[in-house]
Write an enzyme that holds these catalytic residues in place. Structure first.
Site, short mmCIF file in Angstrom:
data_model
loop_
_atom_site.label_atom_id
_atom_site.label_comp_id
_atom_site.label_asym_id
_atom_site.label_seq_id
_atom_site.Cartn_x
_atom_site.Cartn_y
_atom_site.Cartn_z
N MET A 92 1.02 -3.09 10.89
CA MET A 92 0.77 -3.67 9.57
C MET A 92 1.62 -2.94 8.54
O MET A 92 1.77 -1.72 8.59
CB MET A 92 -0.71 -3.55 9.21
CG MET A 92 -1.65 -4.15 10.25
SD MET A 92 -1.98 -3.04 11.65
CE MET A 92 -3.19 -1.94 10.93
N CYS A 113 -1.60 -7.29 2.22
CA CYS A 113 -0.84 -7.42 3.47
C CYS A 113 0.58 -6.96 3.18
O CYS A 113 1.32 -7.62 2.44
CB CYS A 113 -0.84 -8.85 3.98
SG CYS A 113 0.22 -9.06 5.44
#
Length: 436
Positions: free
Chosen positions: A348, A108
């Site tokens: 993201m 992430c």
């Protein structure tokens, strides 16, 4: 009627709830986890699922810490680094919302911005590496993908500085700026293997089965389509041009126009259209097979976190989800990306790495969408490209810097950089039933 079953009390586990970039998740020090969860396996996954509140057939994660979106169903485990010249090892778990599944296949990028700060707070970084005032350079080993990340964390009076005036589109309030460098984020070419571009090509074709292609979405009547949509129920397979890249996170880029979109859509335009979501998932699954990530499209169901699917278009003005006006002159291109089956509310961080990388490599769909392929201006040689790109996403804009070079005909990226922010939202203990 009373039950003879013995119900054990809840256990409590030290935890910190943090925002990093446009995501948030539950952070743990490895040694604070129950013994059985300190190693990878079923016990760890069961604990994290219960912490987040999954699987939840209602899709709300009401009985857990998750926020029922891909951006808020996340967990992080940190420990002192086992790697030379690194401070901390970072392991990321993307928790499925409606399935009993934790995806460990990727990173992430947004929460990467919080890792350095948490490592300092948790005492995982040697005190000699933390200035009394200035920037602490935290060397992070991303254990999911075996890559290095450098976080530049501001420190005031020996403590992490969390407040500031840095504004990040997709985050409501300003905070202190944290610089994040993703070092050599792309797959390296090995003998007999193509490396960053798994197929060996800058542009491929994905053939969507007849009946899946959805290229006439419900459009706002006030907006005139910039393409001529074909019938939704076409019986012919549809061939879609795609750039498939493994940088930051495996990502598949397609042109917005090729799938019937303008490229300036917000979440409701995609997420409320079940046929569109089916089409994007088909693109993702077929592309994942072509990238060599899975052997059959059915395996994509158990690999929701990777690859990502995104669509690009030339720069155009639009109103973001916050009401902020994004002008054509502010950006090089528009990008929209899906995560865990839904259009992401912003971008993201790992996908931003892929965007920055693809943008500086001539001939990719991202590069071609950015100023007609003339984005890369810096660098003195045709085989060395260094530039920054500002792209539009549903919440606003994001600037990413990338440096790439071509050696023996193979492109690689040496570093991708961006600015994020992070802060602790709450810390203490998270409680879960003992059977987890």
């Amino acid at each position: 009627m009373t039950s003879n079953k013995v119900h054990l009390p809840q256990i409590k586990v030290p935890a910190t709830y943090m925002r990093g970039g446009t995501s948030k998740g539950v952070f743990f020090s490895l040694t604070d986890l129950p013994q059985a969860a300190q190693v990878a396996g079923a016990a760890r996954d069961a604990l994290l699922l219960r912490v987040i509140g999954s699987p939840d057939p209602y899709g709300k994660q009401t009985d857990g810490m998750g926020g029922a979106t891909s951006s808020t169903s996340k967990t992080v485990i940190l420990s002192k680094s086992t790697q030379g010249d690194h401070d901390v090892d970072y392991l990321f778990g993307q928790v499925a919302i409606d399935k009993a599944f934790v995806d460990w296949s990727g990173n992430c990028g947004n929460l990467s911005a919080a890792v350095g700060a948490f490592a300092i707070h948790a005492g995982l970084v040697d005190a000699s590496r933390i200035p009394e005032n200035g920037i602490a350079v935290i060397r992070i080993w991303q254990a999911n993908i075996s890559k290095t990340i450098i976080a530049h964390v501001p420190v005031t009076n020996g403590e992490v500085q969390e407040t500031g005036d840095f504004e990040l589109d997709g985050v409501t309030f300003p905070a202190a700026e944290i610089g994040v460098d993703f070092i050599d984020p792309a797959e390296k070419a090995k003998e007999g293997e193509p490396g960053m571009f798994p197929t060996g090509n800058l542009v491929d074709e994905i053939s969507l089965p007849a009946g899946v292609f959805n290229n006439s979405p419900e459009l706002d009547n006030s907006l005139e389509p910039r393409y001529s949509p074909e019938p939704r129920n076409s019986l012919e397979p549809k061939k879609i041009a795609a750039t498939m890249i493994n940088a930051g996170i495996p990502t598949i880029f397609v042109n917005a126009e090729d799938i019937g979109y303008r490229g300036d859509e917000l979440q409701e335009a995609i997420n409320a259209d079940a046929k569109a979501l089916e089409m994007f998932e088909s693109l993702r699954a077929i592309g994942a097979v072509q990238m060599g990530l899975i052997g059959h499209v059915d395996e994509a169901k158990s690999r929701q976190h990777t690859p990502k699917i995104a669509f690009v278009s030339p720069a155009s003005s639009y109103t973001s989800s916050s009401g902020k006006q994004v002008e054509t002159c502010d950006i090089e291109l528009n990008v929209r990306a899906l995560s865990m089956g839904k259009l992401h509310h912003a971008m993201m961080g790992t996908a931003a790495v892929a965007i920055g990388t693809a943008a500086v490599i001539p001939g990719t769909l991202v590069n071609l969408a950015a100023s007609g392929g003339t984005l890369t201006k810096a660098g003195t040689k045709a085989d060395r490209k260094t530039d920054s790109i500002c792209f539009g996403h549903p919440s606003g804009t994001l600037k990413v810097g990338a440096a790439a070079e071509q050696v023996d005909g193979q492109w690689t990226v040496t570093k991708v950089s961006m600015s994020r922010s992070a802060r602790i939202l709450m810390q203490g203990w998270v409680r879960v039933p003992d059977e987890s």
